[in-house]
Design a protein around this motif. Structure first.
Motif, mmCIF file in Angstrom:
data_model
loop_
_atom_site.group_PDB
_atom_site.id
_atom_site.type_symbol
_atom_site.label_atom_id
_atom_site.label_comp_id
_atom_site.label_asym_id
_atom_site.label_seq_id
_atom_site.Cartn_x
_atom_site.Cartn_y
_atom_site.Cartn_z
ATOM 1 N N SER A 184 0.816 -1.214 0.000
ATOM 2 C CA SER A 184 0.000 0.000 0.000
ATOM 3 C C SER A 184 0.850 1.264 0.000
ATOM 4 N N TRP A 185 2.175 1.103 0.154
ATOM 5 C CA TRP A 185 3.025 2.295 0.296
ATOM 6 C C TRP A 185 3.091 3.123 -0.993
ATOM 7 N N VAL A 186 2.724 2.532 -2.134
ATOM 8 C CA VAL A 186 2.809 3.279 -3.390
ATOM 9 C C VAL A 186 1.679 4.306 -3.521
ATOM 10 N N ALA A 187 0.671 4.208 -2.648
ATOM 11 C CA ALA A 187 -0.434 5.171 -2.691
ATOM 12 C C ALA A 187 -0.782 5.624 -1.279
ATOM 13 N N PRO A 188 0.151 6.313 -0.606
ATOM 14 C CA PRO A 188 -0.113 6.746 0.769
ATOM 15 C C PRO A 188 -1.297 7.707 0.832
ATOM 16 N N SER A 189 -2.071 7.590 1.897
ATOM 17 C CA SER A 189 -3.302 8.373 2.007
ATOM 18 C C SER A 189 -3.054 9.880 1.936
ATOM 19 N N ALA A 190 -1.924 10.330 2.459
ATOM 20 C CA ALA A 190 -1.646 11.772 2.431
ATOM 21 C C ALA A 190 -1.523 12.285 0.998
ATOM 22 N N LEU A 191 -0.857 11.529 0.131
ATOM 23 C CA LEU A 191 -0.712 11.950 -1.265
ATOM 24 C C LEU A 191 -2.038 11.840 -2.006
ATOM 25 N N VAL A 192 -2.816 10.800 -1.699
ATOM 26 C CA VAL A 192 -4.115 10.633 -2.341
ATOM 27 C C VAL A 192 -5.044 11.784 -1.969
ATOM 28 N N GLU A 193 -5.107 12.084 -0.667
ATOM 29 C CA GLU A 193 -5.987 13.160 -0.206
ATOM 30 C C GLU A 193 -5.572 14.506 -0.792
ATOM 31 N N ALA A 194 -4.266 14.672 -1.007
ATOM 32 C CA ALA A 194 -3.767 15.938 -1.558
ATOM 33 C C ALA A 194 -3.880 15.985 -3.080
ATOM 34 N N GLY A 195 -4.229 14.864 -3.691
ATOM 35 C CA GLY A 195 -4.295 14.817 -5.146
ATOM 36 C C GLY A 195 -2.932 14.927 -5.796
ATOM 37 N N ASP A 196 -1.902 14.466 -5.095
ATOM 38 C CA ASP A 196 -0.531 14.537 -5.616
ATOM 39 C C ASP A 196 -0.266 13.318 -6.493
ATOM 40 N N TRP A 197 -0.852 13.345 -7.682
ATOM 41 C CA TRP A 197 -0.740 12.185 -8.573
ATOM 42 C C TRP A 197 0.674 12.025 -9.110
ATOM 43 N N ASP A 198 1.381 13.119 -9.300
ATOM 44 C CA ASP A 198 2.782 13.033 -9.748
ATOM 45 C C ASP A 198 3.638 12.337 -8.691
ATOM 46 N N GLY A 199 3.349 12.644 -7.426
ATOM 47 C CA GLY A 199 4.088 11.994 -6.341
ATOM 48 C C GLY A 199 3.839 10.496 -6.314
ATOM 49 N N ILE A 200 2.596 10.101 -6.584
ATOM 50 C CA ILE A 200 2.263 8.679 -6.607
ATOM 51 C C ILE A 200 2.903 8.002 -7.812
ATOM 52 N N THR A 201 2.950 8.693 -8.942
ATOM 53 C CA THR A 201 3.626 8.120 -10.117
ATOM 54 C C THR A 201 5.104 7.887 -9.824
ATOM 55 N N ARG A 202 5.716 8.805 -9.094
ATOM 56 C CA ARG A 202 7.136 8.623 -8.725
ATOM 57 C C ARG A 202 7.312 7.380 -7.847
ATOM 58 N N LEU A 203 6.435 7.217 -6.861
ATOM 59 C CA LEU A 203 6.509 6.039 -5.996
ATOM 60 C C LEU A 203 6.267 4.756 -6.788
ATOM 61 N N ALA A 204 5.319 4.815 -7.709
ATOM 62 C CA ALA A 204 5.018 3.649 -8.546
ATOM 63 C C ALA A 204 6.211 3.301 -9.439
ATOM 64 N N THR A 205 6.863 4.318 -9.975
ATOM 65 C CA THR A 205 8.030 4.083 -10.837
ATOM 66 C C THR A 205 9.148 3.409 -10.045
ATOM 67 N N GLU A 206 9.358 3.877 -8.820
ATOM 68 C CA GLU A 206 10.383 3.261 -7.973
ATOM 69 C C GLU A 206 10.021 1.802 -7.665
ATOM 70 N N ALA A 207 8.743 1.566 -7.372
ATOM 71 C CA ALA A 207 8.291 0.208 -7.061
ATOM 72 C C ALA A 207 8.409 -0.713 -8.270
#
Length: 212
Positions: A184-207
């Motif tokens: 679940s770490w690739v989509a932390p609730s703080a980034l989701v709630e903030a709508g930081d989709w670029d941040g989630i893409t970065r985490l997904a790329t690393e994963a």
């Protein structure tokens, strides 16, 4: 190997990490899935833990190109049917019951059943399952426990989920009986709630680049 097993393996081999999502706001489903797919994580498990989960699966299935949505925390036949109707391409359960095995046998959509002990794995092997969810991974003994199963239960493959982090994911992925991990770490609730989709893409790329 049956067709459903082959289909499930092809989905799980798309990436080393399958995102495990708890979507509370339906408006987040599509942009979140798009962000994950952009980072290389196409197979996405949306857990049936919220009132909007089924609609979230439907939205991702209908609107996100390249996504392979699945349903997690499926506990009974009714939820299995609902998840398939919503567009799930794979079903994930935390454990296994006869009811789930019966409905899975009749469905064209594959089940990734949960197992945490050698006896549960053996019982699922008798039912024809070769790929299982090892849950809750860290609490059930972690990568050392799973490694100890690889020889006596040769041929069984696992997607460990529960307590997996960027720090221990490689320990699991290095095991011969691990096909991928759930996290679940690739989509932390703080980034989701903030709508930081670029941040989630970065985490997904690393994963998506994790490997043994």
């Amino acid at each position: 190997m049956g067709d459903k097993t082959r289909a499930l393996i092809s989905i799980l081999k798309l990436q080393p990490v399958v995102p495990v999502l708890v979507i509370k706001d339906l408006a987040h489903a599509v942009p979140l899935a798009r962000a994950l797919v952009a980072g290389g994580l196409k197979a996405i498990e949306i857990t049936l833990r919220t009132p909007v989960a089924l609609e979230a699966i439907r939205a991702v299935a209908d609107e996100v190109e390249g996504a392979v949505p699945g349903a997690g925390t499926v506990l009974n036949a009714e939820q299995y049917h609902q998840a398939v109707d919503a567009g799930s391409q794979f079903i994930v359960s935390p454990g296994t019951t006869q009811e789930l095995l019966d409905v899975a046998r009749k469905s064209t959509v594959p089940l990734l059943p949960g197992a945490a002990t050698a006896s549960e794995v053996m019982a699922l092997r008798e039912e024809g399952y070769e790929v299982m969810k090892f849950f809750p991974a860290e609490q059930a003994g972690g990568s050392a426990y799973l490694k100890s199963l690889s020889s006596p239960l040769a041929g069984a493959m696992f997607c460990p989920t529960g307590g997996i982090t960027p720090d221990n994911a490689r320990d699991y992925l290095a095991l011969p009986n691990v096909i991928c991990v759930g996290g679940s770490w690739v989509a932390p609730s703080a980034l989701v709630e903030a709508g930081d989709w670029d941040g989630i893409t970065r985490l997904a790329t690393e994963a998506s680049r994790l490997s043994a």
